[in-house]
Scaffold this active site. Structure first.
Site, PDB file in Angstrom:
ATOM      1  N   MET A 189       0.837  -1.182   0.000  1.00 41.31           N
ATOM      2  CA  MET A 189       0.000   0.000   0.000  1.00 41.31           C
ATOM      3  C   MET A 189       0.885   1.250   0.000  1.00 41.31           C
ATOM      4  SD  MET A 189      -2.801  -1.553   0.004  1.00 41.31           S
ATOM      5  CE  MET A 189      -3.300  -3.245   0.312  1.00 41.31           C
ATOM      6  N   CYS A 190       0.602   2.169  -0.920  1.00 43.73           N
ATOM      7  CA  CYS A 190       1.428   3.373  -1.058  1.00 43.73           C
ATOM      8  C   CYS A 190       0.545   4.548  -1.462  1.00 43.73           C
ATOM      9  CB  CYS A 190       2.501   3.195  -2.126  1.00 43.73           C
ATOM     10  SG  CYS A 190       3.564   1.757  -1.946  1.00 43.73           S
ATOM     11  N   ASP A 191       1.151   5.727  -1.468  1.00 42.88           N
ATOM     12  CA  ASP A 191       0.495   6.919  -1.994  1.00 42.88           C
ATOM     13  C   ASP A 191       1.532   7.739  -2.741  1.00 42.88           C
ATOM     14  OD1 ASP A 191      -2.371   7.015  -0.754  1.00 42.88           O
ATOM     15  OD2 ASP A 191      -1.047   6.441   0.894  1.00 42.88           O
TER      16      ASP A 191
END
Length: 442
Positions: free
Chosen positions: A1-3
């Site tokens: 999970m990243c942004d």
């Protein structure tokens, strides 16, 4: 999970584009900063990526990468021409390929090594995707992660979004501000796409006709996209960018990467909270944390790079560096999955993991000093933009030394505040710490 985020030059306070990303990975997966110089390669030579070999090109560009220790590819990086790329895991009704192929991180690194402009990088990744496919386990040491990939690709003047599912893809040029997370974002409008993307959705019965096609609506899965809260986190980063549009700064980008939805945030309070600045916890939903963060100022000359080189941006300091000073970096041994006090990444984990034991009170002991030190680094690094490489390299070393000393002092402050341990959170972190052979955290 990243942004991953971009503020194009028309959206910033000084007309200079800014790229940013949090890389969210397993807590004990060391991620480090690596500089690879430009190189020439023999005609017909082969390149060993994480799992498979592909043809090598005759010339590769110099790159600065933030990469998990065990793979060839990278989570994010910048090349000598000021091209930056960050990728995201995305989840689809189309099952992710478990057969070893190219990881999204492999394609990201290849894009940086082989392209000069964002549009060229899009084509590099498309060509590799269509020829070799994406697939294989994206985790190590007994964990498993299988997914498709999206990419935000930018330089000083141009940004492209590329979203893929298996060997299909669509891409769109982006203006102003944009963010991506663990979800598809394209609808029915894009600039280029693979020939079978729309047809496949119609044949599968996911949409009645090509005229009604919606990439995100038709291809997204339900479970991972929703429980991973990619849409929620993207809504947060988009809102924060839109609020600052026209006045985005380095500091505001760093602030977004550090964002927690609750001003009274405590990572021990929930098994489901997944903020932009992510801390691991109990249960499958919280198996990742922000293990590295990167912000790049894209002025069209030598990119000014700010990297934590450590996990959890809220407990870390962004340090400045340049491509032509990267060889001066001394971060100790490359971090792996076991604690090593000589590694910059693992030394910081003592502070990070101790802070989590009473986050609301312990973060207060150094957050103000963190911001002041970072402000000093930013001001001086921007002043040195046209200084000699020698002078900038000396400043880079000074910043890392000051940051290391500050974090050692902050750890003493943190441990002077009583810890508060909740059962489920303690179970999770006791397990993480045992596996990494981390010394006792108080």
């Amino acid at each position: 999970m990243c942004d991953t985020l971009i503020a194009s030059k028309q959206a910033t306070s000084d007309n200079i584009a800014i790229f940013a990303k949090n890389s969210d990975r397993p807590p004990n997966e060391g991620q480090h900063i690596v500089y690879v110089p430009a190189q020439s390669h023999a005609v017909g030579s082969r390149l060993k990526c994480t799992y498979i070999e592909i043809p090598q090109v005759e010339k590769t560009h110099a790159v600065l990468l933030s990469k998990p220790f065990w793979m060839w590819g990278a989570e994010m990086g910048v090349n000598e021409h000021g091209l930056v790329i960050g990728n995201e895991a995305v989840y689809s009704k189309v099952p992710a390929n478990k057969t070893p192929a190219l990881l999204g991180m492999d394609m990201l690194r290849a894009g940086l090594e082989r392209a000069v402009t964002p549009r060229e990088a899009v084509q590099v990744i498309i060509d590799l995707l269509e020829q070799f496919g994406q697939g294989g386990n994206s985790a190590s040491h007994g964990e498993t992660m299988y997914y498709h990939n999206s990419f935000l690709i930018a330089d000083a003047n141009e940004t492209w979004l590329l979203e893929t599912v298996d060997r299909q893809w669509a891409a769109k040029q982006i203006t102003d501000v944009y963010s991506i997370s663990n979800c598809f974002t394209l609808g029915g409008q894009f600039d280029i796409a693979s020939t079978e993307l729309v047809e496949n959705a119609v044949q599968k019965g996911w949409v009645k006709s090509a005229a009604q096609f919606d990439y995100a609506g038709n291809y997204s899965d339900f479970i991972y996209t929703n429980f991973g809260k990619g849409r929620v986190r993207r809504a947060t980063t988009t809102s924060l960018l839109e609020t600052k549009k026209g006045n985005v700064t380095l500091e505001s980008m760093m602030g977004i990467l550090r964002h927690h939805d609750d001003e009274h945030y405590d990572p021990q309070n929930s098994v489901a909270v997944m903020d932009v600045c992510m801390h691991a916890g109990f249960g499958p939903i919280r198996g990742s944390q922000s293990t590295a963060s990167l912000v790049v100022l894209l002025d069209g000359n030598t990119p000014l790079i700010y990297a934590t080189g450590t996990s959890a941006p809220c407990t870390s300091i962004f340090k400045p560096m340049w491509m032509d000073t990267a060889s001066s970096l001394n971060l100790g041994p490359a971090p792996a999955s076991k604690y090593d006090s000589a590694s910059t990444y693992w030394a910081h984990e003592r502070l990070h993991r101790a802070t989590l034991l009473n986050y609301p009170e312990r973060i207060k002991t150094y957050a103000g000093d963190r911001d002041e030190l970072e402000k000093k680094f930013i001001q001086e690094s921007r002043r040195l933009a046209k200084a000699s490489a020698k002078e900038r390299a000396e400043f880079l070393v000074q910043c890392f030394d000051e940051a290391a000393q500050a974090e050692a002092d902050w750890l003493k402050r943190v441990e002077a505040i009583p810890a508060r341990k909740k059962a489920l959170h303690s179970i999770a972190w006791n397990t993480f710490n045992k596996k990494s052979e981390m010394p006792p955290v108080h």
